[in-house]
Design a protein around this motif. Structure first.
Motif, PDB file in Angstrom:
ATOM      1  N   PHE A  16       0.864  -1.174   0.000  1.00  0.00           N
ATOM      2  CA  PHE A  16       0.000   0.000   0.000  1.00  0.00           C
ATOM      3  C   PHE A  16       0.902   1.226   0.000  1.00  0.00           C
ATOM      4  O   PHE A  16       1.867   1.304   0.765  1.00  0.00           O
ATOM      5  CB  PHE A  16      -0.921  -0.008   1.217  1.00  0.00           C
ATOM      6  N   ARG A  17       0.593   2.160  -0.881  1.00  0.00           N
ATOM      7  CA  ARG A  17       1.465   3.323  -1.078  1.00  0.00           C
ATOM      8  C   ARG A  17       0.663   4.614  -0.957  1.00  0.00           C
ATOM      9  O   ARG A  17      -0.368   4.766  -1.600  1.00  0.00           O
ATOM     10  CB  ARG A  17       2.101   3.263  -2.476  1.00  0.00           C
ATOM     11  N   GLU A  18       1.170   5.534  -0.150  1.00  0.00           N
ATOM     12  CA  GLU A  18       0.592   6.883  -0.110  1.00  0.00           C
ATOM     13  C   GLU A  18       1.386   7.754  -1.069  1.00  0.00           C
ATOM     14  O   GLU A  18       2.590   7.948  -0.906  1.00  0.00           O
ATOM     15  CB  GLU A  18       0.634   7.484   1.293  1.00  0.00           C
ATOM     16  N   LEU A  19       0.696   8.259  -2.087  1.00  0.00           N
ATOM     17  CA  LEU A  19       1.347   9.035  -3.138  1.00  0.00           C
ATOM     18  C   LEU A  19       0.843  10.480  -3.125  1.00  0.00           C
ATOM     19  O   LEU A  19      -0.188  10.789  -2.524  1.00  0.00           O
ATOM     20  CB  LEU A  19       1.077   8.387  -4.497  1.00  0.00           C
ATOM     21  N   THR A  20       1.574  11.322  -3.815  1.00  0.00           N
ATOM     22  CA  THR A  20       1.244  12.745  -3.879  1.00  0.00           C
ATOM     23  C   THR A  20       0.830  13.124  -5.284  1.00  0.00           C
ATOM     24  O   THR A  20       1.449  12.692  -6.268  1.00  0.00           O
ATOM     25  CB  THR A  20       2.462  13.596  -3.456  1.00  0.00           C
ATOM     26  N   VAL A  21      -0.226  13.917  -5.386  1.00  0.00           N
ATOM     27  CA  VAL A  21      -0.664  14.408  -6.693  1.00  0.00           C
ATOM     28  C   VAL A  21       0.356  15.423  -7.205  1.00  0.00           C
ATOM     29  O   VAL A  21       0.608  16.455  -6.564  1.00  0.00           O
ATOM     30  CB  VAL A  21      -2.058  15.052  -6.607  1.00  0.00           C
ATOM     31  N   LEU A  22       0.951  15.126  -8.358  1.00  0.00           N
ATOM     32  CA  LEU A  22       1.933  16.025  -8.975  1.00  0.00           C
ATOM     33  C   LEU A  22       1.283  16.976  -9.966  1.00  0.00           C
ATOM     34  O   LEU A  22       1.648  18.146 -10.056  1.00  0.00           O
ATOM     35  CB  LEU A  22       3.017  15.208  -9.688  1.00  0.00           C
ATOM     36  N   LYS A  54      -5.964  -0.801  -6.630  1.00  0.00           N
ATOM     37  CA  LYS A  54      -7.028  -0.380  -5.720  1.00  0.00           C
ATOM     38  C   LYS A  54      -6.729   1.035  -5.232  1.00  0.00           C
ATOM     39  O   LYS A  54      -5.634   1.327  -4.746  1.00  0.00           O
ATOM     40  CB  LYS A  54      -7.101  -1.344  -4.527  1.00  0.00           C
ATOM     41  N   VAL A  55      -7.704   1.916  -5.384  1.00  0.00           N
ATOM     42  CA  VAL A  55      -7.549   3.319  -4.994  1.00  0.00           C
ATOM     43  C   VAL A  55      -8.550   3.606  -3.879  1.00  0.00           C
ATOM     44  O   VAL A  55      -9.737   3.281  -3.998  1.00  0.00           O
ATOM     45  CB  VAL A  55      -7.786   4.263  -6.189  1.00  0.00           C
ATOM     46  N   PHE A  56      -8.064   4.206  -2.775  1.00  0.00           N
ATOM     47  CA  PHE A  56      -8.884   4.408  -1.575  1.00  0.00           C
ATOM     48  C   PHE A  56      -9.309   5.868  -1.446  1.00  0.00           C
ATOM     49  O   PHE A  56      -8.513   6.783  -1.660  1.00  0.00           O
ATOM     50  CB  PHE A  56      -8.107   3.988  -0.334  1.00  0.00           C
ATOM     51  N   PHE A  57     -10.586   6.045  -1.055  1.00  0.00           N
ATOM     52  CA  PHE A  57     -11.164   7.377  -0.941  1.00  0.00           C
ATOM     53  C   PHE A  57     -11.797   7.533   0.436  1.00  0.00           C
ATOM     54  O   PHE A  57     -12.983   7.239   0.623  1.00  0.00           O
ATOM     55  CB  PHE A  57     -12.207   7.600  -2.039  1.00  0.00           C
ATOM     56  N   PRO A  58     -11.014   8.009   1.426  1.00  0.00           N
ATOM     57  CA  PRO A  58     -11.564   8.213   2.774  1.00  0.00           C
ATOM     58  C   PRO A  58     -12.647   9.283   2.773  1.00  0.00           C
ATOM     59  O   PRO A  58     -12.691  10.144   1.893  1.00  0.00           O
ATOM     60  CB  PRO A  58     -10.347   8.660   3.594  1.00  0.00           C
ATOM     61  N   ALA A  59     -13.498   9.230   3.780  1.00  0.00           N
ATOM     62  CA  ALA A  59     -14.514  10.263   3.932  1.00  0.00           C
ATOM     63  C   ALA A  59     -13.825  11.600   4.186  1.00  0.00           C
ATOM     64  O   ALA A  59     -12.730  11.644   4.749  1.00  0.00           O
ATOM     65  CB  ALA A  59     -15.443   9.918   5.091  1.00  0.00           C
ATOM     66  N   ASP A 121      -2.250  17.019  -3.066  1.00  0.00           N
ATOM     67  CA  ASP A 121      -3.171  16.105  -2.391  1.00  0.00           C
ATOM     68  C   ASP A 121      -2.536  14.725  -2.265  1.00  0.00           C
ATOM     69  O   ASP A 121      -1.657  14.351  -3.040  1.00  0.00           O
ATOM     70  CB  ASP A 121      -4.487  15.990  -3.167  1.00  0.00           C
ATOM     71  N   LYS A 122      -3.006  13.945  -1.291  1.00  0.00           N
ATOM     72  CA  LYS A 122      -2.510  12.596  -1.068  1.00  0.00           C
ATOM     73  C   LYS A 122      -3.543  11.578  -1.536  1.00  0.00           C
ATOM     74  O   LYS A 122      -4.746  11.810  -1.453  1.00  0.00           O
ATOM     75  CB  LYS A 122      -2.204  12.364   0.417  1.00  0.00           C
ATOM     76  N   LEU A 123      -3.040  10.450  -2.018  1.00  0.00           N
ATOM     77  CA  LEU A 123      -3.922   9.366  -2.446  1.00  0.00           C
ATOM     78  C   LEU A 123      -3.214   8.048  -2.144  1.00  0.00           C
ATOM     79  O   LEU A 123      -2.038   7.873  -2.470  1.00  0.00           O
ATOM     80  CB  LEU A 123      -4.217   9.465  -3.946  1.00  0.00           C
TER      81      LEU A 123
END
Length: 254
Positions: A16-22, A54-59, A121-123
């Motif tokens: 699982f990777r936390e990435l940054t929107v470039l 798989k892309v996660f979208f927290p509330a 933003d983080k994803l």
């Protein structure tokens, strides 16, 4: 003679990777492109053109703690599982960037996030867990999809375009709006049949006009689950090797 060159499955280390929107770009009338980067991309692998990440979208306002991968499986702990969707990863190894193209539509949690996304933003993503590596040079190839499969089709055709000898390609793409064709405009020299309006019958009629050769072919069908199941029946014959047909549901109608 049926081809003996079959797609091969390979496994990846699940991370699982936390990435940054470039960067954020409206790449076409129907698709919002999100370019992701960061040190966590190290070791990322995607060898199949229709891999799923798989892309996660927290509330909104919620803090998402990714699960821990153990020898026994995925441990979510006491954390709340956020909504998740599968997307085709378009990985640029040279730039060390991961691109996700989101189809923009009303009411979609992923679509809404993508439209509002901003640089910084983080994803969090997971996978792909594995890949189906499909040879690019089958002599005859058929691809059938709706908007949900267009990023995978784009990835595939861009790769095939680099081959020294181009195979015979047939693509049948059904879209809800004529404007969405622009997503594949740079691949217009491929044989793409566009069906505007999501008519399952129109797709079936087009497929019925195609003659699958006796050997060296590959068939790929994606889209809404029931539609894919119905269309794939056309290729459930003794003359067609099921190992050379990939039919997968990318989404399910409610």
């Amino acid at each position: 003679m049926t081809s003996t060159r079959y797609p091969q499955r390979v496994r990846n280390e699940l991370r699982f990777r936390e990435l940054t929107v470039l960067r954020v770009e409206r790449i076409s009338a129907g698709f919002q492109r999100i370019v992701l980067g960061g040190d966590a991309l190290e070791g990322f692998s995607s060898k199949g053109f229709d891999d799923h990440t798989k892309v996660f979208f927290p509330a909104p306002g919620a803090t998402f703690v990714p699960p821990v991968v153990t020898d026994e499986g995925i441990d979510w702990g006491d954390g709340v599982r956020p909504m998740a969707r599968d997307y085709t990863p378009l990985y640029d190894e040279a730039r060390h960037e991961l691109v996700l193209d989101f189809f923009v539509h009303d009411g979609g949690v992923a679509s809404n996030w993508a439209v509002q996304a901003q640089e910084g933003d983080k994803l969090t993503i997971g996978g792909p867990r594995g890949s189906l590596v499909v040879p690019e040079d089958y002599a005859w190839q058929l691809y059938v999809c709706d908007e949900s499969g267009m990023p995978a089709l784009r990835r595939r055709l861009e790769a095939i375009a680099q081959l020294p000898v181009r195979p015979e390609i047939h693509a049948v793409v059904t879209v809800g709006d004529e404007a969405y064709k622009d997503y594949l405009a740079h691949l217009s020299d491929f044989n793409i049949t566009w069906i505007v309006g999501h008519s399952e019958q129109a797709v079936a009629d087009r497929l019925a006009t195609l003659n699958v050769p006796a050997g060296d072919y590959f068939i790929w069908l994606t889209g809404e689950g029931k539609v894919v199941k119905n269309l794939s029946r056309q290729f459930e014959t003794d003359a067609i090797d099921p190992q050379l047909v990939r039919a997968s549901a990318y989404w399910h109608a409610k």
